[in-house]
Design an enzyme around this catalytic site. Structure first.
Site, PDB file in Angstrom:
ATOM      1  N   ASP A   1       0.813  -1.212   0.000  1.00 17.07           N
ATOM      2  CA  ASP A   1       0.000   0.000   0.000  1.00 17.07           C
ATOM      3  C   ASP A   1       0.848   1.264   0.000  1.00 17.07           C
ATOM      4  O   ASP A   1       0.363   2.348  -0.337  1.00 17.07           O
ATOM      5  CB  ASP A   1      -0.930  -0.019   1.223  1.00 17.07           C
ATOM      6  CG  ASP A   1      -1.959   1.089   1.173  1.00 17.07           C
ATOM      7  OD1 ASP A   1      -2.631   1.230   0.136  1.00 17.07           O
ATOM      8  OD2 ASP A   1      -2.095   1.827   2.168  1.00 17.07           O
TER       9      ASP A   1
ATOM     10  N   VAL B   1      -8.470   6.171   1.299  1.00 18.54           N
ATOM     11  CA  VAL B   1      -8.492   7.177   0.226  1.00 18.54           C
ATOM     12  C   VAL B   1      -7.103   7.384  -0.374  1.00 18.54           C
ATOM     13  O   VAL B   1      -6.910   8.320  -1.150  1.00 18.54           O
ATOM     14  CB  VAL B   1      -9.050   8.529   0.740  1.00 18.54           C
ATOM     15  CG1 VAL B   1     -10.504   8.390   1.135  1.00 18.54           C
ATOM     16  CG2 VAL B   1      -8.216   9.059   1.902  1.00 18.54           C
ATOM     17  N   ARG B   2      -6.161   6.502  -0.013  1.00 12.69           N
ATOM     18  CA  ARG B   2      -4.820   6.670  -0.578  1.00 12.69           C
ATOM     19  C   ARG B   2      -4.830   6.468  -2.095  1.00 12.69           C
ATOM     20  O   ARG B   2      -4.062   7.087  -2.820  1.00 12.69           O
ATOM     21  CB  ARG B   2      -3.838   5.711   0.096  1.00 12.69           C
ATOM     22  CG  ARG B   2      -2.388   5.972  -0.291  1.00 12.69           C
ATOM     23  CD  ARG B   2      -1.409   5.186   0.553  1.00 12.69           C
ATOM     24  NE  ARG B   2      -1.305   5.750   1.882  1.00 12.69           N
ATOM     25  CZ  ARG B   2      -1.512   5.070   3.014  1.00 12.69           C
ATOM     26  NH1 ARG B   2      -1.863   3.799   2.952  1.00 12.69           N
ATOM     27  NH2 ARG B   2      -1.374   5.645   4.177  1.00 12.69           N
ATOM     28  N   GLY B   3      -5.715   5.601  -2.568  1.00 13.87           N
ATOM     29  CA  GLY B   3      -5.803   5.377  -4.007  1.00 13.87           C
ATOM     30  C   GLY B   3      -6.182   6.644  -4.752  1.00 13.87           C
ATOM     31  O   GLY B   3      -5.588   6.980  -5.778  1.00 13.87           O
TER      32      GLY B   3
ATOM     33  N   THR C   1      -3.235   9.183  -4.654  1.00 18.34           N
ATOM     34  CA  THR C   1      -2.153   8.795  -5.556  1.00 18.34           C
ATOM     35  C   THR C   1      -2.554   9.003  -7.011  1.00 18.34           C
ATOM     36  O   THR C   1      -1.766   9.493  -7.823  1.00 18.34           O
ATOM     37  CB  THR C   1      -1.773   7.327  -5.326  1.00 18.34           C
ATOM     38  OG1 THR C   1      -1.352   7.151  -3.965  1.00 18.34           O
ATOM     39  CG2 THR C   1      -0.645   6.905  -6.252  1.00 18.34           C
TER      40      THR C   1
END
Length: 334
Positions: free
Chosen positions: A191, A272-274, A277
């Site tokens: 991740d 919400v890292r997707g 990024t």
């Protein structure tokens, strides 16, 4: 010392090269994970990119790559405090490396010969403001993975041991490579990579012949080969620097933010890292192409690299992660 293979001379592997260029424009994207066959140019590309980038300004004797003496965590004892230019660092983190080698430890020689308690910086200090490259990252020992996760989150290396208390910045672009057949990567570390790309051995005969031809020319007459590709590398370096300068001004409207959120929701990615990024990578791609605003085309282009490693496993869906992302892109961004 042999100079690295020119980045522009690498045949094919366009997704891998683009991902590395985007992290050079915006290091906050979070690094690149490269999975695929052996001998497909993974380590060659990392070293070639670092050689392509401009030199960084550092204090001559500072082992932490500090820009100024005030930034150096341990300025005492430095003999040469002048600011000099050095190549962007690329540090290899080998399998089986010890914890002390990674984070740093007490300088035993100084302690025994001079009775001084002095800290010897580790690989994380050397990689600051550069690249930390891990080959066979999926085989890395768990306790080293835990160390990298802590530093990746904070951007700082903290060492509390043997009466030492050291804190120094450790911000680097993490590049990991490996063969998925040899083991899976821990989800926590997976991740932390911003982009994930898949590389494979070229099946086209002409492409394979061109790889052989260029590598042979490089090994036969390195100086002539580097000269031949210098202009293209210089042109690419200028595009990266121009992209860096343009990045803060690149706009992303609310519609684009909504596209990122809907796409990640459709794929069921956790957190919400997707989305973050995907947005950063799309903005870096727009800056690289000299465009003032992020469009759906940028999001479509970079979505597979940003999201394929963030998918939950679906036992009812036999499609690969890339196909699942592409299917979601077609549905959401039609």
């Amino acid at each position: 010392m042999t100079q690295p293979f020119p980045f522009s001379a690498i045949v094919g592997q366009e997704e891998m090269k683009r991902a590395m260029v985007l992290t050079a424009i915006d290091p906050t994207i979070g690094g690149v994970l490269v999975f695929g066959d052996r001998g497909t140019g993974k380590s060659t590309a990392v070293r070639a990119l670092a050689a392509l980038l401009p030199e960084i300004k550092v204090v001559a004797d500072c082992p932490y790559n500090s820009i100024t003496l005030a930034d150096c965590p341990a300025p005492d004892g430095l003999k040469n405090t002048k600011q000099v230019n050095r190549p962007t660092p690329v540090v290899d983190l080998p399998l089986g490396v010890t914890e002390d080698r990674v984070v740093g430890a007490l300088d035993i020689e100084k302690a025994l010969t001079h009775g001084e308690k002095r800290f010897e910086p580790g690989l994380l200090a050397r990689a600051h403001r550069g690249y930390l490259y891990i080959d066979e990252v999926n085989l890395l020992e768990d306790h080293i993975v835990d160390l990298l996760l802590d530093v990746a989150v904070s951007g700082e290396n903290v060492v509390e041991r043997e009466g030492l208390s050291i804190r120094h910045p450790a911000k680097f672009v993490l590049i990991g490579s490996g063969n998925p057949e040899e083991g899976e990567l821990r989800p926590q570390l997976l991740d932390r990579f911003g982009l994930s790309v898949e590389v494979s051995t070229p099946s086209d005969i002409e492409a394979r012949v061109e790889v052989i031809r260029r590598r042979d020319a490089y090994e036969t007459d390195t100086k002539a080969f580097l000269k031949r590709w210098r202009a293209q590398d210089t042109k690419l370096r200028k595009k990266i620097l121009t992209g860096r300068d343009a990045l803060p001004a690149v706009k992303a409207c609310d519609d684009i933010l909504g596209d990122c959120a809907r796409l990640c929701t459709q794929l069921g990615s956790d957190g919400v890292r997707g989305e973050l990024t995907l947005l950063r990578a799309a903005r870096a791609l727009a800056a690289y192409k000299g465009e003032p605003e992020v469009t759906r085309r940028h999001v479509r282009d970079i979505a597979p690299s940003s999201l394929r490693h963030r998918l939950r496993r679906d036992p009812l869906d036999e499609a690969g992660s890339t196909a699942r992302v592409q299917r979601a892109v077609d549905e959401v961004l039609a």
